[in-house]
Write a protein that holds these residues in place. Structure first.
Motif, PDB file in Angstrom:
ATOM      1  N   THR A 187       0.851  -1.076  -0.019  1.00 37.93           N
ATOM      2  CA  THR A 187       0.099   0.178   0.040  1.00 37.93           C
ATOM      3  C   THR A 187       0.885   1.326   0.162  1.00 37.93           C
ATOM      4  OG1 THR A 187      -0.222   0.170   2.587  1.00 37.93           O
ATOM      5  CG2 THR A 187      -1.876  -1.134   1.250  1.00 37.93           C
ATOM      6  N   ARG A 188       0.436   2.528  -0.353  1.00 39.39           N
ATOM      7  CA  ARG A 188       1.301   3.547  -0.380  1.00 39.39           C
ATOM      8  C   ARG A 188       0.287   4.725   0.143  1.00 39.39           C
ATOM      9  NH1 ARG A 188       2.526   4.315  -6.637  1.00 39.39           N
ATOM     10  NH2 ARG A 188       0.406   5.110  -7.440  1.00 39.39           N
ATOM     11  N   GLU A 189       1.056   5.601   0.672  1.00 46.10           N
ATOM     12  CA  GLU A 189       0.425   6.783   1.436  1.00 46.10           C
ATOM     13  C   GLU A 189       1.219   7.958   1.047  1.00 46.10           C
ATOM     14  OE1 GLU A 189      -0.454   8.567   5.590  1.00 46.10           O
ATOM     15  OE2 GLU A 189      -1.169   6.529   5.205  1.00 46.10           O
ATOM     16  N   LYS A 190       0.828   9.007   0.554  1.00 45.12           N
ATOM     17  CA  LYS A 190       1.587  10.192   0.186  1.00 45.12           C
ATOM     18  C   LYS A 190       2.036  10.972   1.496  1.00 45.12           C
ATOM     19  CE  LYS A 190       2.582  12.839  -3.733  1.00 45.12           C
ATOM     20  NZ  LYS A 190       3.585  12.104  -4.696  1.00 45.12           N
ATOM     21  N   GLN A 191       3.277  11.352   1.305  1.00 42.02           N
ATOM     22  CA  GLN A 191       4.070  12.111   2.491  1.00 42.02           C
ATOM     23  C   GLN A 191       4.662  13.180   1.778  1.00 42.02           C
ATOM     24  OE1 GLN A 191       6.944  10.611   5.006  1.00 42.02           O
ATOM     25  NE2 GLN A 191       5.949  11.340   6.742  1.00 42.02           N
ATOM     26  N   GLY A 192       4.356  14.371   1.586  1.00 39.86           N
ATOM     27  CA  GLY A 192       4.939  15.510   0.911  1.00 39.86           C
ATOM     28  C   GLY A 192       4.959  14.980  -0.600  1.00 39.86           C
ATOM     29  N   ARG A 193       6.245  15.315  -1.011  1.00 38.16           N
ATOM     30  CA  ARG A 193       6.250  14.600  -2.334  1.00 38.16           C
ATOM     31  C   ARG A 193       6.824  13.255  -2.600  1.00 38.16           C
ATOM     32  NH1 ARG A 193      10.673  18.401  -4.463  1.00 38.16           N
ATOM     33  NH2 ARG A 193      10.850  16.750  -6.225  1.00 38.16           N
ATOM     34  N   ALA A 194       6.769  12.337  -1.404  1.00 38.79           N
ATOM     35  CA  ALA A 194       7.344  10.958  -1.789  1.00 38.79           C
ATOM     36  C   ALA A 194       5.919   9.989  -1.330  1.00 38.79           C
ATOM     37  CB  ALA A 194       8.381  10.698  -0.853  1.00 38.79           C
ATOM     38  N   TRP A 195       6.051   8.881  -1.766  1.00 40.91           N
ATOM     39  CA  TRP A 195       5.093   7.853  -1.250  1.00 40.91           C
ATOM     40  C   TRP A 195       5.673   7.122   0.010  1.00 40.91           C
ATOM     41  CZ3 TRP A 195       0.216   7.852  -2.738  1.00 40.91           C
ATOM     42  CH2 TRP A 195      -0.041   8.649  -4.200  1.00 40.91           C
ATOM     43  N   LEU A 196       5.090   6.903   1.038  1.00 37.37           N
ATOM     44  CA  LEU A 196       5.440   5.818   1.917  1.00 37.37           C
ATOM     45  C   LEU A 196       4.866   4.433   1.560  1.00 37.37           C
ATOM     46  CD1 LEU A 196       4.809   7.795   5.381  1.00 37.37           C
ATOM     47  CD2 LEU A 196       7.037   7.127   4.134  1.00 37.37           C
ATOM     48  N   TYR A 197       5.721   3.405   1.364  1.00 35.09           N
ATOM     49  CA  TYR A 197       5.103   2.079   1.116  1.00 35.09           C
ATOM     50  C   TYR A 197       5.039   1.283   2.421  1.00 35.09           C
ATOM     51  CZ  TYR A 197       5.632   3.285  -3.776  1.00 35.09           C
ATOM     52  OH  TYR A 197       5.437   3.751  -5.136  1.00 35.09           O
ATOM     53  N   THR A 198       4.138   0.451   2.270  1.00 29.44           N
ATOM     54  CA  THR A 198       3.930  -0.588   3.582  1.00 29.44           C
ATOM     55  C   THR A 198       3.570  -2.053   2.832  1.00 29.44           C
ATOM     56  OG1 THR A 198       2.928   1.126   4.996  1.00 29.44           O
ATOM     57  CG2 THR A 198       2.611  -1.047   5.576  1.00 29.44           C
ATOM     58  N   PRO A 199       4.156  -3.198   3.368  1.00 34.42           N
ATOM     59  CA  PRO A 199       3.722  -4.400   2.930  1.00 34.42           C
ATOM     60  C   PRO A 199       2.303  -4.483   3.287  1.00 34.42           C
ATOM     61  CG  PRO A 199       5.496  -4.611   4.198  1.00 34.42           C
ATOM     62  CD  PRO A 199       5.098  -3.056   4.414  1.00 34.42           C
ATOM     63  N   VAL A 200       1.542  -5.355   2.458  1.00 32.32           N
ATOM     64  CA  VAL A 200       0.185  -5.673   2.682  1.00 32.32           C
ATOM     65  C   VAL A 200       0.144  -7.098   3.358  1.00 32.32           C
ATOM     66  CG1 VAL A 200      -1.906  -6.697   1.483  1.00 32.32           C
ATOM     67  CG2 VAL A 200      -0.744  -4.634   0.773  1.00 32.32           C
ATOM     68  N   ARG A 201       1.069  -7.973   3.211  1.00 30.64           N
ATOM     69  CA  ARG A 201       1.361  -9.145   3.899  1.00 30.64           C
ATOM     70  C   ARG A 201       2.537  -9.226   4.911  1.00 30.64           C
ATOM     71  NH1 ARG A 201      -0.143  -9.965  -1.347  1.00 30.64           N
ATOM     72  NH2 ARG A 201      -2.028 -11.220  -1.643  1.00 30.64           N
ATOM     73  N   SER A 202       2.444  -9.990   5.905  1.00 36.45           N
ATOM     74  CA  SER A 202       3.701 -10.298   6.623  1.00 36.45           C
ATOM     75  C   SER A 202       4.806 -11.258   5.905  1.00 36.45           C
ATOM     76  CB  SER A 202       3.463 -10.880   7.945  1.00 36.45           C
ATOM     77  OG  SER A 202       2.831 -12.036   7.736  1.00 36.45           O
ATOM     78  N   ARG A 203       5.993 -11.080   6.230  1.00 35.36           N
ATOM     79  CA  ARG A 203       6.806 -12.182   5.672  1.00 35.36           C
ATOM     80  C   ARG A 203       6.282 -13.634   6.010  1.00 35.36           C
ATOM     81  NH1 ARG A 203      12.507 -11.468   5.186  1.00 35.36           N
ATOM     82  NH2 ARG A 203      12.539  -9.675   6.660  1.00 35.36           N
TER      83      ARG A 203
END
Length: 121
Positions: A56-72
């Motif tokens: 998933t991603r969320e905008k923070q300023g001009r950059a995207w913050l990425y987060t995994p949807v599933r755990s390892r």
């Protein structure tokens, strides 16, 4: 479930290791401690992972913050399920898998089976 490519796995590994959302710049900087990686390449692959539903991603300023949807662990479990599905004799494949497990892994498997049995009741 599809196996991840090398760079896809590296990106997710960074995010799993950190346990927090991160920018492509952070991922690139981490990868560059081990080998050269271009920002544009990592950004492209992160976007591909996002489009595939891995991030998933969320905008923070001009950059995207990425987060995994599933755990390892969820990814590993899905890979094991896929590998098991490739066998025509799942019980035999499971037996071969268990034979290679350490005592600690067998104990963890027994506990997982007990927990799964409790939830089925």
């Amino acid at each position: 479930m599809r196996w991840l490519g090398d760079l896809e796995a590296e990106i997710l590994d960074c995010l799993w290791k950190w346990g927090r959302p991160a920018t492509v710049r952070e991922v690139v900087d981490d990868i560059n401690t081990r080998r050269p990686a271009a920002y544009s390449t990592v950004m492209t692959v992160a976007t591909i992972l996002y489009n595939k539903g891995w991030l998933t991603r969320e905008k923070q300023g001009r950059a995207w913050l990425y987060t995994p949807v599933r755990s390892r662990e969820a990814y590993s479990a899905a890979l094991m399920e896929d590998a098991l599905g490739a066998s025509q004799d799942r019980p035999a494949a499971l037996a071969h898998f268990v034979e290679r497990m350490t005592d600690e892994e067998v104990a963890a498997l027994r506990e997982a089976l007990r927990a799964a049995d409790r939830t089925a009741e």
